[in-house]
Design a protein around this motif. Structure first.
Motif, PDB file in Angstrom:
ATOM      1  N   CYS A  25       0.843  -1.199   0.000  1.00 48.22           N
ATOM      2  CA  CYS A  25       0.000   0.000   0.000  1.00 48.22           C
ATOM      3  C   CYS A  25       0.877   1.247   0.000  1.00 48.22           C
ATOM      4  N   CYS A  28      -0.029   3.126   3.617  1.00 46.98           N
ATOM      5  CA  CYS A  28       0.293   2.592   4.946  1.00 46.98           C
ATOM      6  C   CYS A  28       1.319   1.472   4.910  1.00 46.98           C
ATOM      7  N   HIS A  30       0.991  -1.580   4.111  1.00 51.07           N
ATOM      8  CA  HIS A  30       0.428  -2.931   4.304  1.00 51.07           C
ATOM      9  C   HIS A  30       0.696  -3.785   3.060  1.00 51.07           C
ATOM     10  N   CYS A  40      -6.004  -1.048  -0.788  1.00 48.63           N
ATOM     11  CA  CYS A  40      -5.580  -1.606   0.507  1.00 48.63           C
ATOM     12  C   CYS A  40      -6.791  -1.947   1.356  1.00 48.63           C
ATOM     13  N   GLU A  42      -6.756  -2.245   4.475  1.00 50.75           N
ATOM     14  CA  GLU A  42      -6.645  -1.519   5.746  1.00 50.75           C
ATOM     15  C   GLU A  42      -7.118  -0.070   5.613  1.00 50.75           C
ATOM     16  N   CYS A  43      -6.671   0.600   4.526  1.00 47.78           N
ATOM     17  CA  CYS A  43      -6.887   2.051   4.465  1.00 47.78           C
ATOM     18  C   CYS A  43      -7.437   2.515   3.109  1.00 47.78           C
ATOM     19  N   GLY A  45      -5.975   2.776   0.437  1.00 44.55           N
ATOM     20  CA  GLY A  45      -4.924   3.398  -0.387  1.00 44.55           C
ATOM     21  C   GLY A  45      -4.606   2.530  -1.597  1.00 44.55           C
TER      22      GLY A  45
END
Ligand code: PLP
Ligand code: ZN
Length: 428
Positions: A25, A28, A30, A40, A42-43, A45
């Protein structure tokens, strides 16, 4: 937007994409395994390819590249593709001319060396063959059989041709009101071509919906769910420019901006060459070029903003007409970090620049090339671009696809087939 995880066709299997190690990512960091994912978990992105280049010895790598084919696959060790990629059915784009543009340099007052990287020389006459070639390999690895895209014109043609050559089905989406040259180019290869009533940003939104729907299952959208792989193709422009300059970095490079992907990956490519020791580590500046009628990134740059406010495009530079550019903020970062700039020119200046490049260097650029040459001229006049430095300007497409932009250019005279008539026309 639906975030697609690894497609069912790929679950359990590992893919061979050469030096590509994972997706990472950009926001972040990841990491996830290689797959047809682009955002991503997680975020949200954007994901990009992370490599393992640790095994390379600089001089061995340089020799291997120099001994490679005269196309992008000479850089296969730096791309997300299997080692045997050069033997697969592919359009094999790249290794286009880097033209030393002395006549244009004289007109613009450049003394440090001016070059035009002429990507109109690719198989479907635009830089898009580079990115599609990468996406095709990813599609193969993930088991997709249909190639698709949202396109401002050139991408549709590049996908259609690549799919035809590789034996894939293609179904591509464009705004309904594109130039005839782009429409014919996209349709001629026999795939399906769908016009969407709306602008590119509407087309792109529709494709994101289609990806999340069963109707789009098993489809590889080169610039959406295959975007991390697709985007890496632009690095080859940076590699070629440096190798063609004799393994030297240019001091300044002027790049057109649509989504901004190409510009960000040119920077990534230059950084990789520095890290690998293939070029000397010295500063370079990246300049972004837009048309005034679609200038969200240059507007943000000039205002000192970090966010890019979307615009409704209205310009003859249709290949660059993305009002909500996905990579806009990253382009701003790169222009600022390298000491470059983002500038825009009017449609009239685009046309003047197309004619200037044709008249001085014998290169007929599409409107996107008019944008980069026009912006180069403007940045020299305003003192932002240093005329004493080595400068590379990208021409990313062929003027034959945007003939309407220079309509009215034509016959000098019409005469009867005799000398008297010729003399009367004042051409002797
Ligand atoms: C697509 C395209 C670009 C750049 O596109 P990005 O989305 O910024 O990567 C540049 N020139 C032409 C002619 C194009 O078709
Ligand atoms: Zn993230």
């Amino acid at each position: 937007m639906a975030v697609q995880t690894v497609a069912s066709s790929t679950s359990g299997s590992t893919v061979d994409l050469g030096p590509a190690a994972a997706l990472s990512c950009r926001e972040c960091g990841h990491r996830v395994p290689l797959g047809p994912v682009f955002a991503c978990e997680e975020c949200f992105g954007p994901l990009e390819i992370a490599y393992d280049f640790s095994a390379y010895d600089t001089e061995e790598l340089r020799k291997r590249i120099e001994a490679g084919p005269a196309n992008i696959w000479r850089y296969a060790p730096l791309l997300p593709v299997p080692a045997d990629v050069a033997g697969k059915p592919n359009l094999n784009p790249g290794w286009t001319k880097l033209v030393k543009a002395d006549n244009l340099a004289r007109e613009l007052g450049v003394t440090g060396g001016l070059y035009v990287k002429d990507d109109s020389g690719n198989p479907t006459h635009s830089f898009k063959d580079r990115v599609v070639a990468q996406a095709l390999e990813a599609a193969r690895a993930f088991g997709f059989t249909t190639l698709s895209c949202s396109s401002t014109g050139n991408l549709a043609g590049a996908v259609g041709a690549a799919a035809a050559r590789a034996g894939f089905r293609s179904c591509v989406f464009i705004p309904h009101d594109l130039e005839q040259g782009k429409v014919v180019m996209a349709a001629i290869y026999g795939g399906e071509l769908v016009g969407i009533e709306g602008n590119y940003d509407d087309v792109n939104r529709f494709c994101s919906e289609l990806i999340g729907d069963p109707a789009g299952e098993g489809w590889g959208f080169v610039n959406v769910n295959l975007r991390p792989y697709y985007a890496e193709g632009s690095k080859t422009l940076a590699y070629e420019v440096c190798e063609q300059l004799g393994w030297r970095l240019p001091d300044q490079i002027v790049v057109p901006i649509a989504s901004g992907s190409q510009l960000t990956k040119i920077d990534k490519g230059l950084q990789e060459l520095i890290k690998l020791g293939l070029v000397e580590d010295k500063p370079y500046k990246i300049f972004g070029a837009q048309a005034e009628g679609c200038s969200p990134v240059s507007t943000a740059f000039k205002a000192g903003h970090d966010v890019v406010r979307p615009q409704k495009p209205d310009t003859i530079a249709k290949s660059l007409a993305i009002g909500n550019p996905a990579d806009g903020p990253y382009v701003l970062d790169i222009a600022r970090r390298t000491g470059g700039a983002v500038e825009d020119v009017t449609d009239e200046q685009v046309v003047d620049a197309i004619k200037l490049l044709a008249r001085t260097e014998g290169i007929f650029a599409e409107t996107a090339g008019g944008v980069t040459v026009g912006v180069t001229r403007k940045l020299i006049e305003s003192g932002v671009l240093d005329p004493t430095k080595t400068t590379v300007v990208l021409n990313t497409g062929d003027g034959l696809k945007t003939l309407d932009a220079v309509a009215g250019t034509g016959l000098t005279a019409t005469i009867r087939p005799n000398l008297e008539s010729f003399r009367e026309a004042g051409l002797a």
